[in-house]
Design a protein around this motif. Structure first.
Motif, PDB file in Angstrom:
ATOM      1  N   GLY A  75      37.765 -21.081 -32.280  1.00 52.60           N
ATOM      2  CA  GLY A  75      38.239 -19.467 -31.800  1.00 52.60           C
ATOM      3  C   GLY A  75      38.253 -19.252 -30.410  1.00 52.60           C
ATOM      4  N   ASP A  76      39.154 -20.032 -29.633  1.00 52.34           N
ATOM      5  CA  ASP A  76      39.529 -19.876 -28.040  1.00 52.34           C
ATOM      6  C   ASP A  76      40.378 -18.646 -28.036  1.00 52.34           C
ATOM      7  N   TRP A  77      40.158 -18.151 -26.969  1.00 50.30           N
ATOM      8  CA  TRP A  77      40.923 -16.823 -26.876  1.00 50.30           C
ATOM      9  C   TRP A  77      41.433 -16.812 -25.485  1.00 50.30           C
ATOM     10  N   TYR A  78      42.175 -15.877 -24.907  1.00 43.45           N
ATOM     11  CA  TYR A  78      42.638 -15.311 -23.749  1.00 43.45           C
ATOM     12  C   TYR A  78      42.804 -13.830 -23.827  1.00 43.45           C
ATOM     13  N   ASP A  79      43.024 -12.736 -22.850  1.00 44.90           N
ATOM     14  CA  ASP A  79      43.388 -11.635 -23.138  1.00 44.90           C
ATOM     15  C   ASP A  79      43.250 -10.899 -21.480  1.00 44.90           C
ATOM     16  N   GLY A  80      44.267 -10.209 -22.231  1.00 46.99           N
ATOM     17  CA  GLY A  80      43.906  -9.052 -20.859  1.00 46.99           C
ATOM     18  C   GLY A  80      44.700  -7.591 -20.729  1.00 46.99           C
ATOM     19  N   PHE A  81      44.090  -6.239 -20.486  1.00 42.17           N
ATOM     20  CA  PHE A  81      44.725  -5.224 -20.750  1.00 42.17           C
ATOM     21  C   PHE A  81      44.499  -4.126 -19.260  1.00 42.17           C
ATOM     22  N   ARG A  82      44.539  -3.623 -19.724  1.00 42.10           N
ATOM     23  CA  ARG A  82      44.843  -2.315 -18.073  1.00 42.10           C
ATOM     24  C   ARG A  82      43.876  -1.260 -18.739  1.00 42.10           C
ATOM     25  N   LEU A  88      42.393  -3.740 -13.981  1.00 43.40           N
ATOM     26  CA  LEU A  88      42.619  -4.558 -15.257  1.00 43.40           C
ATOM     27  C   LEU A  88      42.056  -5.305 -15.243  1.00 43.40           C
ATOM     28  N   ALA A  89      41.615  -5.525 -16.500  1.00 45.20           N
ATOM     29  CA  ALA A  89      40.595  -6.675 -16.980  1.00 45.20           C
ATOM     30  C   ALA A  89      41.223  -7.916 -18.264  1.00 45.20           C
ATOM     31  N   PHE A  90      40.077  -8.667 -17.680  1.00 46.30           N
ATOM     32  CA  PHE A  90      40.730  -9.987 -18.319  1.00 46.30           C
ATOM     33  C   PHE A  90      39.683 -11.201 -18.450  1.00 46.30           C
ATOM     34  N   SER A  91      39.989 -11.477 -20.475  1.00 48.33           N
ATOM     35  CA  SER A  91      38.517 -11.498 -20.583  1.00 48.33           C
ATOM     36  C   SER A  91      38.971 -13.414 -21.038  1.00 48.33           C
ATOM     37  N   ILE A  92      38.422 -14.305 -21.151  1.00 48.17           N
ATOM     38  CA  ILE A  92      38.563 -16.004 -22.311  1.00 48.17           C
ATOM     39  C   ILE A  92      37.500 -15.848 -22.765  1.00 48.17           C
TER      40      ILE A  92
END
Length: 286
Positions: A75-82, A88-92
């Motif tokens: 269930g690995d993921w990455y994400d990025g959004f304003r 800016l937000a980034f997650s992993i």
């Protein structure tokens, strides 16, 4: 003699028939497994973002590689959004388990993080804390590690919080590099009312920062520390390269480890505030 040959022939026919049934059953099980793997991969890829946010002086790239064997989808993921305030937000992150359920839960975790961030709070620690409360209330047996960053393109401040996830890897243009090991909290959905400390940095010169899951740096032939050290070397040598190139090179480390888990990489390359101001002056913007 004739009766003996007939008995041997009948036994052979029985064995061939049994072998045929076993082969058909094995083929059916393989098809079912393949279908489950394809479903999990489709779920996973479909829930990953189609685009990532950028800003003047900040370039971003990401890579995802599925597991190589069986139902080790993960269930690995990455994400990025304003965020609502323009930052800016980034997650992993990485969900416990290696199956369709893990892939589906990954989507739920990403949605929860985005929903919490959309309410107006921009503090990474508060976002993780609130998301954790919601996930605990869902009473799902799975849990997830996560790293969450907030980047302010005006002040060039970076705020980060970690929920049981490994630290990011960085390299700067002046030759310094390392692994960020800021204080963090437990993985999401493990314990209610868990605090998530926030660490603040200023990106005051050009460099690169990589968020990654342990599938990139840990495998049968590599310990976690060895993998992280190899990623640090890649960043240090390629700090001036574009993020797509760096993302590909970091993902090659996963190939070196012989990883059986899935793997995700998120690369942030930044020019620093001084370079941005200089470029803006040359363009006549300021």
């Amino acid at each position: 003699m004739g009766r003996h040959r007939h008995a041997r022939s009948a036994n052979a026919d029985d064995l061939l028939s049994q072998l045929g049934r076993l082969t058909a059953r094995a083929r059916e099980e393989i098809e079912v497994q393949r279908a489950r793997v394809e479903l999990a991969e489709a779920l996973q890829r479909g829930m990953l973002p189609s685009a990532l946010p950028t800003a003047d002086g900040l370039r971003v790239a990401a890579r995802y590689s599925p597991a190589r064997s069986g139902l080790d989808i993960g269930g690995d993921w990455y994400d990025g959004f304003r965020l609502p305030d323009g930052t800016l937000a980034f997650s992993i992150g990485d969900v416990q388990g290696h199956d369709v359920e893990a892939a589906a839960y990954m989507g739920q975790v990403r949605i929860v993080l985005r929903a919490v961030a959309a309410t107006g709070t921009a503090d990474p620690g508060h976002i993780l804390h609130t998301a954790n409360e919601l996930l605990v209330a869902m009473d799902n047996p799975l849990f997830a590690t996560c790293g969450f960053l907030r980047f302010d393109p005006v002040t060039w401040r970076l705020e980060s919080a970690r929920a049981g996830h490994n630290g990011a890897v960085f390299a700067r243009a002046d030759g310094t590099s390392g692994i960020v090991q800021d204080e963090g909290g437990l993985p999401l959905a493990v314990q209610e009312d868990e605090p998530y400390p926030v660490t603040r940095h200023r990106l005051d010169q050009p460099g690169a920062l990589v968020l990654l899951t342990d599938g990139v740096v840990e495998g049968p032939t590599f310990h976690l520390e060895e993998g992280l050290a190899e990623v640090e070397r890649v960043l240090r040598e390629g700090v001036h390269e574009e993020p797509d190139t760096l993302a590909d090179r970091v993902m090659e480390v996963a190939e070196m480890t012989g990883h059986s888990d899935d793997a995700a990489v998120l690369v942030l390359c930044y020019d620093g505030p001084e370079a941005c101001h200089t470029a803006a002056r040359r363009a006549g913007v300021v």
